[in-house]
Design a protein around this motif. Structure first.
Motif, PDB file in Angstrom:
ATOM      1  N   UNK A  81     -74.113  -5.062-138.967  1.00 33.66           N
ATOM      2  CA  UNK A  81     -73.194  -4.189-138.254  1.00 33.66           C
ATOM      3  C   UNK A  81     -72.706  -4.969-137.045  1.00 33.66           C
ATOM      4  N   UNK A  82     -71.555  -5.588-137.212  1.00 35.71           N
ATOM      5  CA  UNK A  82     -71.112  -6.533-136.208  1.00 35.71           C
ATOM      6  C   UNK A  82     -70.238  -5.873-135.159  1.00 35.71           C
ATOM      7  N   UNK A  83     -70.633  -6.085-133.912  1.00 29.29           N
ATOM      8  CA  UNK A  83     -69.836  -5.574-132.801  1.00 29.29           C
ATOM      9  C   UNK A  83     -70.094  -6.491-131.612  1.00 29.29           C
ATOM     10  N   UNK A  84     -69.338  -6.253-130.549  1.00 32.59           N
ATOM     11  CA  UNK A  84     -69.514  -7.114-129.392  1.00 32.59           C
ATOM     12  C   UNK A  84     -70.868  -6.835-128.743  1.00 32.59           C
ATOM     13  N   UNK A  86     -73.692  -8.163-125.570  1.00 33.55           N
ATOM     14  CA  UNK A  86     -73.891  -8.984-124.382  1.00 33.55           C
ATOM     15  C   UNK A  86     -75.108  -9.854-124.652  1.00 33.55           C
ATOM     16  N   UNK A  89     -78.373  -9.680-122.606  1.00 36.46           N
ATOM     17  CA  UNK A  89     -79.175  -8.472-122.837  1.00 36.46           C
ATOM     18  C   UNK A  89     -80.045  -8.611-124.080  1.00 36.46           C
ATOM     19  N   UNK A 116     -72.255 -12.706-118.373  1.00 38.67           N
ATOM     20  CA  UNK A 116     -71.036 -12.126-118.951  1.00 38.67           C
ATOM     21  C   UNK A 116     -70.748 -12.651-120.361  1.00 38.67           C
ATOM     22  N   UNK A 120     -69.985 -11.725-131.023  1.00 37.87           N
ATOM     23  CA  UNK A 120     -69.836 -10.687-132.040  1.00 37.87           C
ATOM     24  C   UNK A 120     -70.914 -10.856-133.091  1.00 37.87           C
ATOM     25  N   UNK A 123     -76.783  -6.959-133.241  1.00 38.63           N
ATOM     26  CA  UNK A 123     -77.803  -7.252-132.235  1.00 38.63           C
ATOM     27  C   UNK A 123     -79.215  -6.970-132.758  1.00 38.63           C
ATOM     28  N   UNK A 230     -70.389 -17.234-135.217  1.00 39.09           N
ATOM     29  CA  UNK A 230     -68.960 -17.378-134.926  1.00 39.09           C
ATOM     30  C   UNK A 230     -68.378 -16.134-134.251  1.00 39.09           C
TER      31      UNK A 230
END
Lengths: 230, 545
Positions: A81-84, A86, A89, A116, A120, A123, A230
């Protein structure tokens, strides 16, 4: 779902019991933390016993999570489940997860990551990979670990370095962690690396795909694991 | 450390294991949290939440009896209450959150996997509070519906590329859609999608397209999302909405069925699937979905008596087609309707509704004496009331009919028609009891259905003709003409697909239904007899299997 064949689906049974084991282990780890808190070690022998308990429990836990993840990957129950995310964290979460382990083994961990920096990826899966490598490194390193991340042309690169003896020659070859039966020949299946490789491959952008690399060029003098996303 | 921000905070821990509650509570106290309550069950959790405001709620997903952690969250987020804005952390032993979260509409603020250590919990809380503080102005603007302000704030956050830029991107997209700035929203999503496929951005794109009336593009995006991430249930829901708007109820049912197969725990989706299955006259699907919706209703704030009643209706209807198939549903439904007064208030109307449905269910299972008893119980209450709602009187007609009390039921219908002669809205409701509709709207509707169906029939597009006539069966179950048309369309289809036994069964069931309701003097009685002969010929021509 809805398997019709009357034969026992062993992988399913295994996966369910792994799930149970993981729950029990969770209780065990918490109880252990309580015990250590209430009865701090009186001498070195105590401390050592605690360290062994802690380490082995952590290892079983991360192996179980991995087994479960591999089972699910295999049965198509999990997709990345790919998302942005940090990056700092995700990394510090894994460090926190292993705080007690690192303490009892007196390992000094340095975390180097721009607050910062984002990437992607999934997590949970990537966290699992990092956790696994960390737990493993905690075993082989003498006193130092370094966890870092940076942006590279191949994507975000997460690096775990140690000051141990380094990865054995046969593992440095990329084919070790591909899933051929041959990888069992060395006696250890390198499940962790296989899992890491799987997770890396699940991460794709329009033009690139994730991968892992091992070398012994650690800035700390030991092994070095790199995960590119990537 | 004197002004520890946690000192003023109140926390609630919900877990059915005492040792876990103690461990977590110790952790929170070590952070300096001012007050920590802990409870073992969802019921107690909600009771505490009704009387006290918590800053942090740590809730286990698997709480044994009663609601799950997600369902507790659902209650807290569904309606404004003391704890709408509390930080809600869901704790579970499951390492893959998508499996649990896929079923629900509300997301917790964080998801923690057991085992939890003091360090991980501390870190997570710190991060969450930091983010809350950083994004507070945006949330405030959203809450006060100052959407322009929210847009400005999000854009500023994006420009300075802070660590919250990602969250702001998502918020911005939603606000732009909300504001009707569809092109801007599309641009935002397109920029993101140029770099990589992300399901939320694709979903945003689909929403933007749909809101601009371009449902075809929206559909394409949604189908792509489902291919890319079959667990993205929001995509199924949106696609089902689009198909429903297009009156493609078969398509809607298919998509909802897929979503429900992936995530059977969503009560809202089961409710809609029940309704659309019923509408499509797929009574088995409807009965199954309603049964699940009723079961899930036990622990959900989305429970509604309507679906308990619908479950009974689906069972009653199914029994008319296939007694054996229906019998487990009828049995369950008897229990469900008997509990209606207990669950939804012991007033007279809920009692009457319960008795009338019970009576029909007993009729459906062939227990006429008990059906008659239930009917008498209902009538006793009805006679003691000054006025009885139209809905209940319609139900009464149905119960009378099931027991073969034709005269009595016709008398009530006549009274209803007279009473509501000038009330188009109420007449529409009465139409479900009539052979020919009396309301202007439904008259036109039946005419339209017939026109469409017949034109499909003439074009030899029999399966669409069948769908067309079928779609009217639940709204006008007594309409003999529509049913005869259905049989005829099915005959056409059988000729095209000679091996399809399902069609034959469907035809036989439809004819059985007509046989029960058609009077000898009916204008279409001769046509009915002819179709019966034809059906017999087809059935005997078919080799036995």
């Amino acid at each position: 779902m809805g398997r019709e064949d009357p034969e026992l689906d062993f992988s399913f049974v295994l996966a369910s019991s792994v799930h149970d084991m993981k729950n029990s282990l969770g209780m065990l780890l918490n109880t252990l933390a309580d015990v250590m808190h209430e009865y701090p070690p009186q001498n070195d022998a105590h401390a050592k016993s605690y360290a062994v308990l802690e380490y082995e429990a952590a290892r079983i836990n991360s192996e179980l999570i991995q087994l479960l993840s591999l089972y699910r990957l295999d049965h198509d129950k999990v997709r990345a489940h790919i998302d942005e995310c940090i990056v700092a964290d995700v990394l510090s979460e894994q460090v926190a997860r292993n705080y007690a382990l690192l303490q009892t083994r007196a390992i000094d961990l340095v975390l180097e990551c721009d607050e910062a920096l984002t990437g992607y990826f999934d997590c949970d899966l990537v966290g699992g990979v990092i956790n696994n490598i960390l737990v493993n490194c905690a075993r082989y390193s003498k006193s130092k670990l370094k966890l870092s991340a940076e942006k590279t042309p191949e994507g975000v690169c997460i690096t775990i370095e140690d000051d141990g003896p380094g990865y054995p020659e046969h593992m440095l070859n990329a084919s070790t962690f591909s899933e051929t039966k041959g990888s069992f020949a060395g006696g250890r299946p390198h499940l962790g690396l296989m899992f890491a490789n799987r997770v890396a491959l699940m991460h794709k952008s329009k033009s690139q795909q994730g991968f892992i690399r091992l070398n012994n060029e650690s800035s700390l003098g030991g092994g070095c694991f790199k995960l590119f996303l990537p | 450390m004197s002004d520890n921000p946690y000192a003023k905070m109140q926390a609630l821990i919900v877990d059915d294991f005492e040792s876990f509650r103690i461990t977590l509570s110790k952790m929170l106290q070590e952070f300096g949290v001012g007050s920590v309550d802990s409870v073992p069950s969802s019921n107690e959790a909600l009771r505490y939440c009704n009387s006290k405001v918590y800053d942090i709620i740590l809730c286990d997903q698997n709480l044994g009896k009663g609601k799950t952690g997600q369902q507790v969250l659902e209650v807290l987020r569904h309606k404004p209450n003391l704890n709408s804005d509390s930080l809600f952390l869901l704790v579970s032993a499951e390492s893959n959150k998508s499996i649990i979260m896929a079923a629900y509409d509300y997301e917790p603020d964080a998801y923690l996997t057991k085992p939890i250590t003091g360090q991980t919990l501390g870190q997570r809380l710190e991060r969450l509070f930091k983010q809350r503080i950083a994004l507070a102005p945006i949330y405030k603007a959203l809450k006060e519906r100052q959407l322009d302000v929210a847009v400005e704030l999000c854009e500023a956050e994006l420009k300075s590329a802070t660590r919250y830029a990602g969250s702001c991107q998502k918020i911005l997209g939603r606000v732009l859609l909300d504001l009707g700035e569809y092109e801007k929203a599309e641009n935002l999503y397109r920029n993101i999608l140029d770099a990589r496929q992300l399901d939320w951005a694709m979903l945003g794109m689909a929403q933007a397209k749909k809101l601009q009336g371009d449902t075809l593009s929206a559909q394409q995006w949604l189908e792509e999302i489902i291919q890319f991430n079959p667990l993205c249930l929001k995509a199924y829901d949106l696609l089902a909405d689009i198909l429903a708007e297009r009156a493609d109820y078969q398509g809607q049912q298919k998509i909802l069925q897929q979503a429900v197969d992936i995530s059977p725990l969503s009560i809202l989706r089961q409710q809609v699937l029940g309704d659309v299955g019923f509408k499509n006259n797929d009574l088995l699907t409807a009965a199954n979905a309603y049964r699940k919706a009723v079961k899930l209703g036990e622990n959900s704030c989305h429970d509604d008596v309507k679906f308990h009643e619908s479950f009974a209706h689906a069972g009653i209807q199914l029994a008319k087609l296939d007694k054996n198939l229906a019998s487990p549903f009828v049995r369950d439904a008897l229990k469900v309707v008997s509990e209606i007064p207990l669950r939804f208030g012991k007033n007279n109307s809920s009692k009457v509704s319960s008795y009338l449905l019970e009576s029909q269910l007993f009729s459906a299972s062939g227990e006429e004496r008990r059906a008659a008893d239930s009917l008498i119980s209902a009538q006793k209450i009805i006679n003691s009331e000054e006025s009885v709602s139209l809905e209940l009187r319609i139900e009464l007609v149905r119960a009378l009919r099931e027991l073969g009390k034709k005269e009595e039921s016709e008398k009530i219908i006549a009274a209803l028609l007279e009473e509501y002669a000038d009330d188009e809205d109420q007449l529409q409701k009465i139409d479900c009891l009539l052979d020919e509709p009396c309301s202007a709207k439904n008259k036109a509707l039946v005419a339209q259905i017939n026109k469409n169906g017949i034109s499909y029939y003439e074009a030899k597009d029999f399966s669409r003709a069948v769908d067309c006539f079928t779609s009217a069966l639940q709204d006008f179950p007594q309409h003999i003409g529509l049913r005869l048309n259905l049989v005829q369309a099915l005959m056409g289809q059988v000729k095209q697909e000679p091996g399809n036994n399902q069609l034959l069964t469907n035809m036989q069931q439809t004819m059985d239904y007509i046989r029960k309701i058609i009077p000898d003097k009916h204008a279409q009685y001769r046509r009915f007899r002819q179709l019966e002969d034809m059906l017999r010929a087809i059935a005997s021509a078919k080799p036995a299997d």
